[in-house]
Write an enzyme that holds these catalytic residues in place. Structure first.
Site, PDB file in Angstrom:
ATOM      1  N   GLU A   1       0.091   9.256  43.517  1.00  0.00           N
ATOM      2  CA  GLU A   1      -0.747   8.083  43.181  1.00  0.00           C
ATOM      3  C   GLU A   1      -0.255   7.272  41.988  1.00  0.00           C
ATOM      4  O   GLU A   1      -1.041   6.898  41.114  1.00  0.00           O
ATOM      5  CB  GLU A   1      -2.189   8.545  42.920  1.00  0.00           C
ATOM      6  CG  GLU A   1      -2.809   9.264  44.095  1.00  0.00           C
ATOM      7  CD  GLU A   1      -4.272   9.648  43.860  1.00  0.00           C
ATOM      8  OE1 GLU A   1      -4.759   9.533  42.714  1.00  0.00           O
ATOM      9  OE2 GLU A   1      -4.930  10.048  44.838  1.00  0.00           O
TER      10      GLU A   1
ATOM     11  N   ASN B   1       3.603  10.811  47.093  1.00  0.00           N
ATOM     12  CA  ASN B   1       2.346  10.846  47.847  1.00  0.00           C
ATOM     13  C   ASN B   1       1.369   9.812  47.284  1.00  0.00           C
ATOM     14  O   ASN B   1       1.221   9.685  46.063  1.00  0.00           O
ATOM     15  CB  ASN B   1       1.738  12.260  47.687  1.00  0.00           C
ATOM     16  CG  ASN B   1       0.603  12.557  48.633  1.00  0.00           C
ATOM     17  OD1 ASN B   1       0.744  12.424  49.844  1.00  0.00           O
ATOM     18  ND2 ASN B   1      -0.543  12.973  48.093  1.00  0.00           N
TER      19      ASN B   1
ATOM     20  N   HIS C   1      -7.028   8.714  53.577  1.00  0.00           N
ATOM     21  CA  HIS C   1      -8.487   8.824  53.436  1.00  0.00           C
ATOM     22  C   HIS C   1      -9.090   7.522  53.968  1.00  0.00           C
ATOM     23  O   HIS C   1      -9.005   6.481  53.320  1.00  0.00           O
ATOM     24  CB  HIS C   1      -8.861   9.012  51.966  1.00  0.00           C
ATOM     25  CG  HIS C   1      -8.348  10.282  51.375  1.00  0.00           C
ATOM     26  ND1 HIS C   1      -8.770  11.519  51.799  1.00  0.00           N
ATOM     27  CD2 HIS C   1      -7.442  10.514  50.396  1.00  0.00           C
ATOM     28  CE1 HIS C   1      -8.151  12.464  51.099  1.00  0.00           C
ATOM     29  NE2 HIS C   1      -7.324  11.876  50.245  1.00  0.00           N
TER      30      HIS C   1
ATOM     31  N   GLU D   1      -3.486  14.063  53.663  1.00  0.00           N
ATOM     32  CA  GLU D   1      -4.865  14.370  53.238  1.00  0.00           C
ATOM     33  C   GLU D   1      -5.875  13.701  54.160  1.00  0.00           C
ATOM     34  O   GLU D   1      -6.906  13.174  53.709  1.00  0.00           O
ATOM     35  CB  GLU D   1      -5.108  13.903  51.798  1.00  0.00           C
ATOM     36  CG  GLU D   1      -4.087  14.440  50.799  1.00  0.00           C
ATOM     37  CD  GLU D   1      -4.363  14.024  49.356  1.00  0.00           C
ATOM     38  OE1 GLU D   1      -5.466  13.510  49.065  1.00  0.00           O
ATOM     39  OE2 GLU D   1      -3.468  14.214  48.518  1.00  0.00           O
TER      40      GLU D   1
ATOM     41  N   ASP E   1      -8.742  12.318  56.270  1.00  0.00           N
ATOM     42  CA  ASP E   1     -10.159  12.416  56.615  1.00  0.00           C
ATOM     43  C   ASP E   1     -10.647  11.021  56.986  1.00  0.00           C
ATOM     44  O   ASP E   1     -10.094  10.027  56.513  1.00  0.00           O
ATOM     45  CB  ASP E   1     -11.022  13.088  55.531  1.00  0.00           C
ATOM     46  CG  ASP E   1     -10.896  12.497  54.144  1.00  0.00           C
ATOM     47  OD1 ASP E   1     -10.437  11.356  53.997  1.00  0.00           O
ATOM     48  OD2 ASP E   1     -11.274  13.196  53.179  1.00  0.00           O
TER      49      ASP E   1
HETATM   50  C1  XIL Z   1      -9.680  16.074  45.338  1.00  0.00           C
HETATM   51  C2  XIL Z   1     -10.291  17.418  45.679  1.00  0.00           C
HETATM   52  O1  XIL Z   1     -10.522  17.462  47.067  1.00  0.00           O
HETATM   53  C3  XIL Z   1     -11.584  17.605  44.909  1.00  0.00           C
HETATM   54  O2  XIL Z   1     -12.072  18.932  45.076  1.00  0.00           O
HETATM   55  C4  XIL Z   1     -11.366  17.331  43.422  1.00  0.00           C
HETATM   56  O3  XIL Z   1     -12.614  17.372  42.752  1.00  0.00           O
HETATM   57  C5  XIL Z   1     -10.713  15.983  43.203  1.00  0.00           C
HETATM   58  O4  XIL Z   1      -9.513  15.919  43.949  1.00  0.00           O
HETATM   59  N1  XIL Z   1      -6.221  12.473  46.368  1.00  0.00           N
HETATM   60  C6  XIL Z   1      -5.539  13.638  46.110  1.00  0.00           C
HETATM   61  C7  XIL Z   1      -6.287  14.930  46.103  1.00  0.00           C
HETATM   62  O5  XIL Z   1      -4.319  13.628  45.996  1.00  0.00           O
HETATM   63  O6  XIL Z   1      -5.746  15.852  45.185  1.00  0.00           O
HETATM   64  C8  XIL Z   1      -7.748  14.725  45.815  1.00  0.00           C
HETATM   65  O7  XIL Z   1      -8.408  15.982  45.952  1.00  0.00           O
HETATM   66  C9  XIL Z   1      -8.328  13.685  46.744  1.00  0.00           C
HETATM   67  C10 XIL Z   1      -7.643  12.365  46.552  1.00  0.00           C
END
Ligand code: XIL
Length: 302
Positions: free
Chosen positions: A127, A169, A206, A235, A237
């Protein structure tokens, strides 16, 4: 095939999930994990605050729990994440300049060395680009150490674990027409042209109504892959439910399948109740561990 992992393996890909160490004692959770997935990412346990709570003092207990469980079940592990502006330990948050730069590089070196040989791919930097229309870097304490902090992190990771794939990422980099996507693309192109060690780009994926699955996703993945890197959905969802959610999941899987160098897909949790999102039902299994329509649509298209 009757599981996500077996279905993904038919085309040489993997299907993974984020795992939380404190849920490994939940037999419903572990049952689905062991049955359906062949790649694991620690949801929080390998981040900077978890692995170096005090400067120079490393803590790998919870990360090890996840890595050992996964490898014991014959699964591979994606490492997440070596350097990030978020979830930094308190001691690092207020650091800057050359002391922060060396603390960050030491962290990358120590953590990647500790897990050497056990990690398929590391999210080396997470990020680092800004949202919005600039296409530039996000402001952070790490960015203020100098624009070359990302390549320095990649070089340190390569030295520490030469056989791990090294990924950049990020999120909101799915739509080809977004400035942030172009910013990351230009960085990867520059890294490849100058020999900075980078092997893959992770797309967090996401999605929700404000940030839907783009219709040009295959274009984005294909254009990155054409730079000579693997691409991975890291990641995934998707907010929603029922057939609309199922269709969007299918679109993401199809985009990955259409790109030879899209090597696998990871969802960010197992059951809806395991999701990091405050509300909603963004995952493939409901709170009781039952397969949702989204699960079936993914399995059918893999
Ligand atoms: C999130 C976790 O799922 C949570 O449990 C935590 O509180 C915060 O981080 N981007 C990422 C992940 O790269 O590491 C994040 O994970 C979600 C967004």
């Amino acid at each position: 095939a009757s599981t996500l992992a077996a279905a993904a393996q038919q085309s040489g890909r993997y299907f993974g999930t984020a795992v939380a160490a404190n849920k490994l004692g939940d037999s419903t959770y572990t049952g689905i994990l062991n049955r359906e997935f062949d790649m694991v990412t620690a949801e929080n346990e390998m981040k900077m605050d978890a692995t170096e709570p005090n400067q120079g003092q490393f803590s790998f207990g919870n990360g090890d729990r996840i890595v050992n469980q996964a490898r014991g079940q014959g699964k591979r592990v994606r490492g997440h994440a070596l350097a990030w502006h978020s979830q930094q330990p308190g001691w690092m948050q207020n650091m800057g300049g050359s002391s922060l730069r060396s603390a960050m590089l030491n962290h990358v070196t120590q953590v990647a060395s500790y897990y050497k040989g056990k990690i398929y791919a590391w999210d080396v930097v997470n990020e680092a680009f800004a949202d919005g229309s600039s296409g530039g870097r996000r402001d952070s304490n790490l960015q203020r150490t100098g624009n070359d902090w990302i390549e320095a992190a990649f070089r340190a990771a390569r030295s520490a674990d030469p056989n791990a794939k090294l990924c950049y990422n990020d999120y909101n980099t799915d739509n080809w027409s977004h400035a942030k996507t172009q910013g990351v693309y230009n960085m990867v192109r520059d890294f490849k042209s100058r020999g900075v060690p980078i092997d893959c780009v992770g797309f967090q994926a996401h999605f929700n109504s404000g940030n839907p699955v783009p219709s040009n996703y295959h274009t984005t993945l294909g254009n990155f892959a054409a730079l000579g890197v693997d691409v991975q959905i890291t990641e995934l969802d998707i907010e929603g439910s029922g057939s609309s959610q199922a269709q969007q999941y299918q679109g993401v899987v199809q985009a990955c399948l259409s790109v030879a160098r899209c090597t696998g897909i990871t969802v960010w949790g197992i059951r809806d109740s395991d999701s990091w999102r405050a509300s909603g039902t963004p995952l493939l299994f409901d709170g009781s561990g039952n397969k949702k329509a989204a699960y079936t649509s993914v399995l059918n298209v893999l």
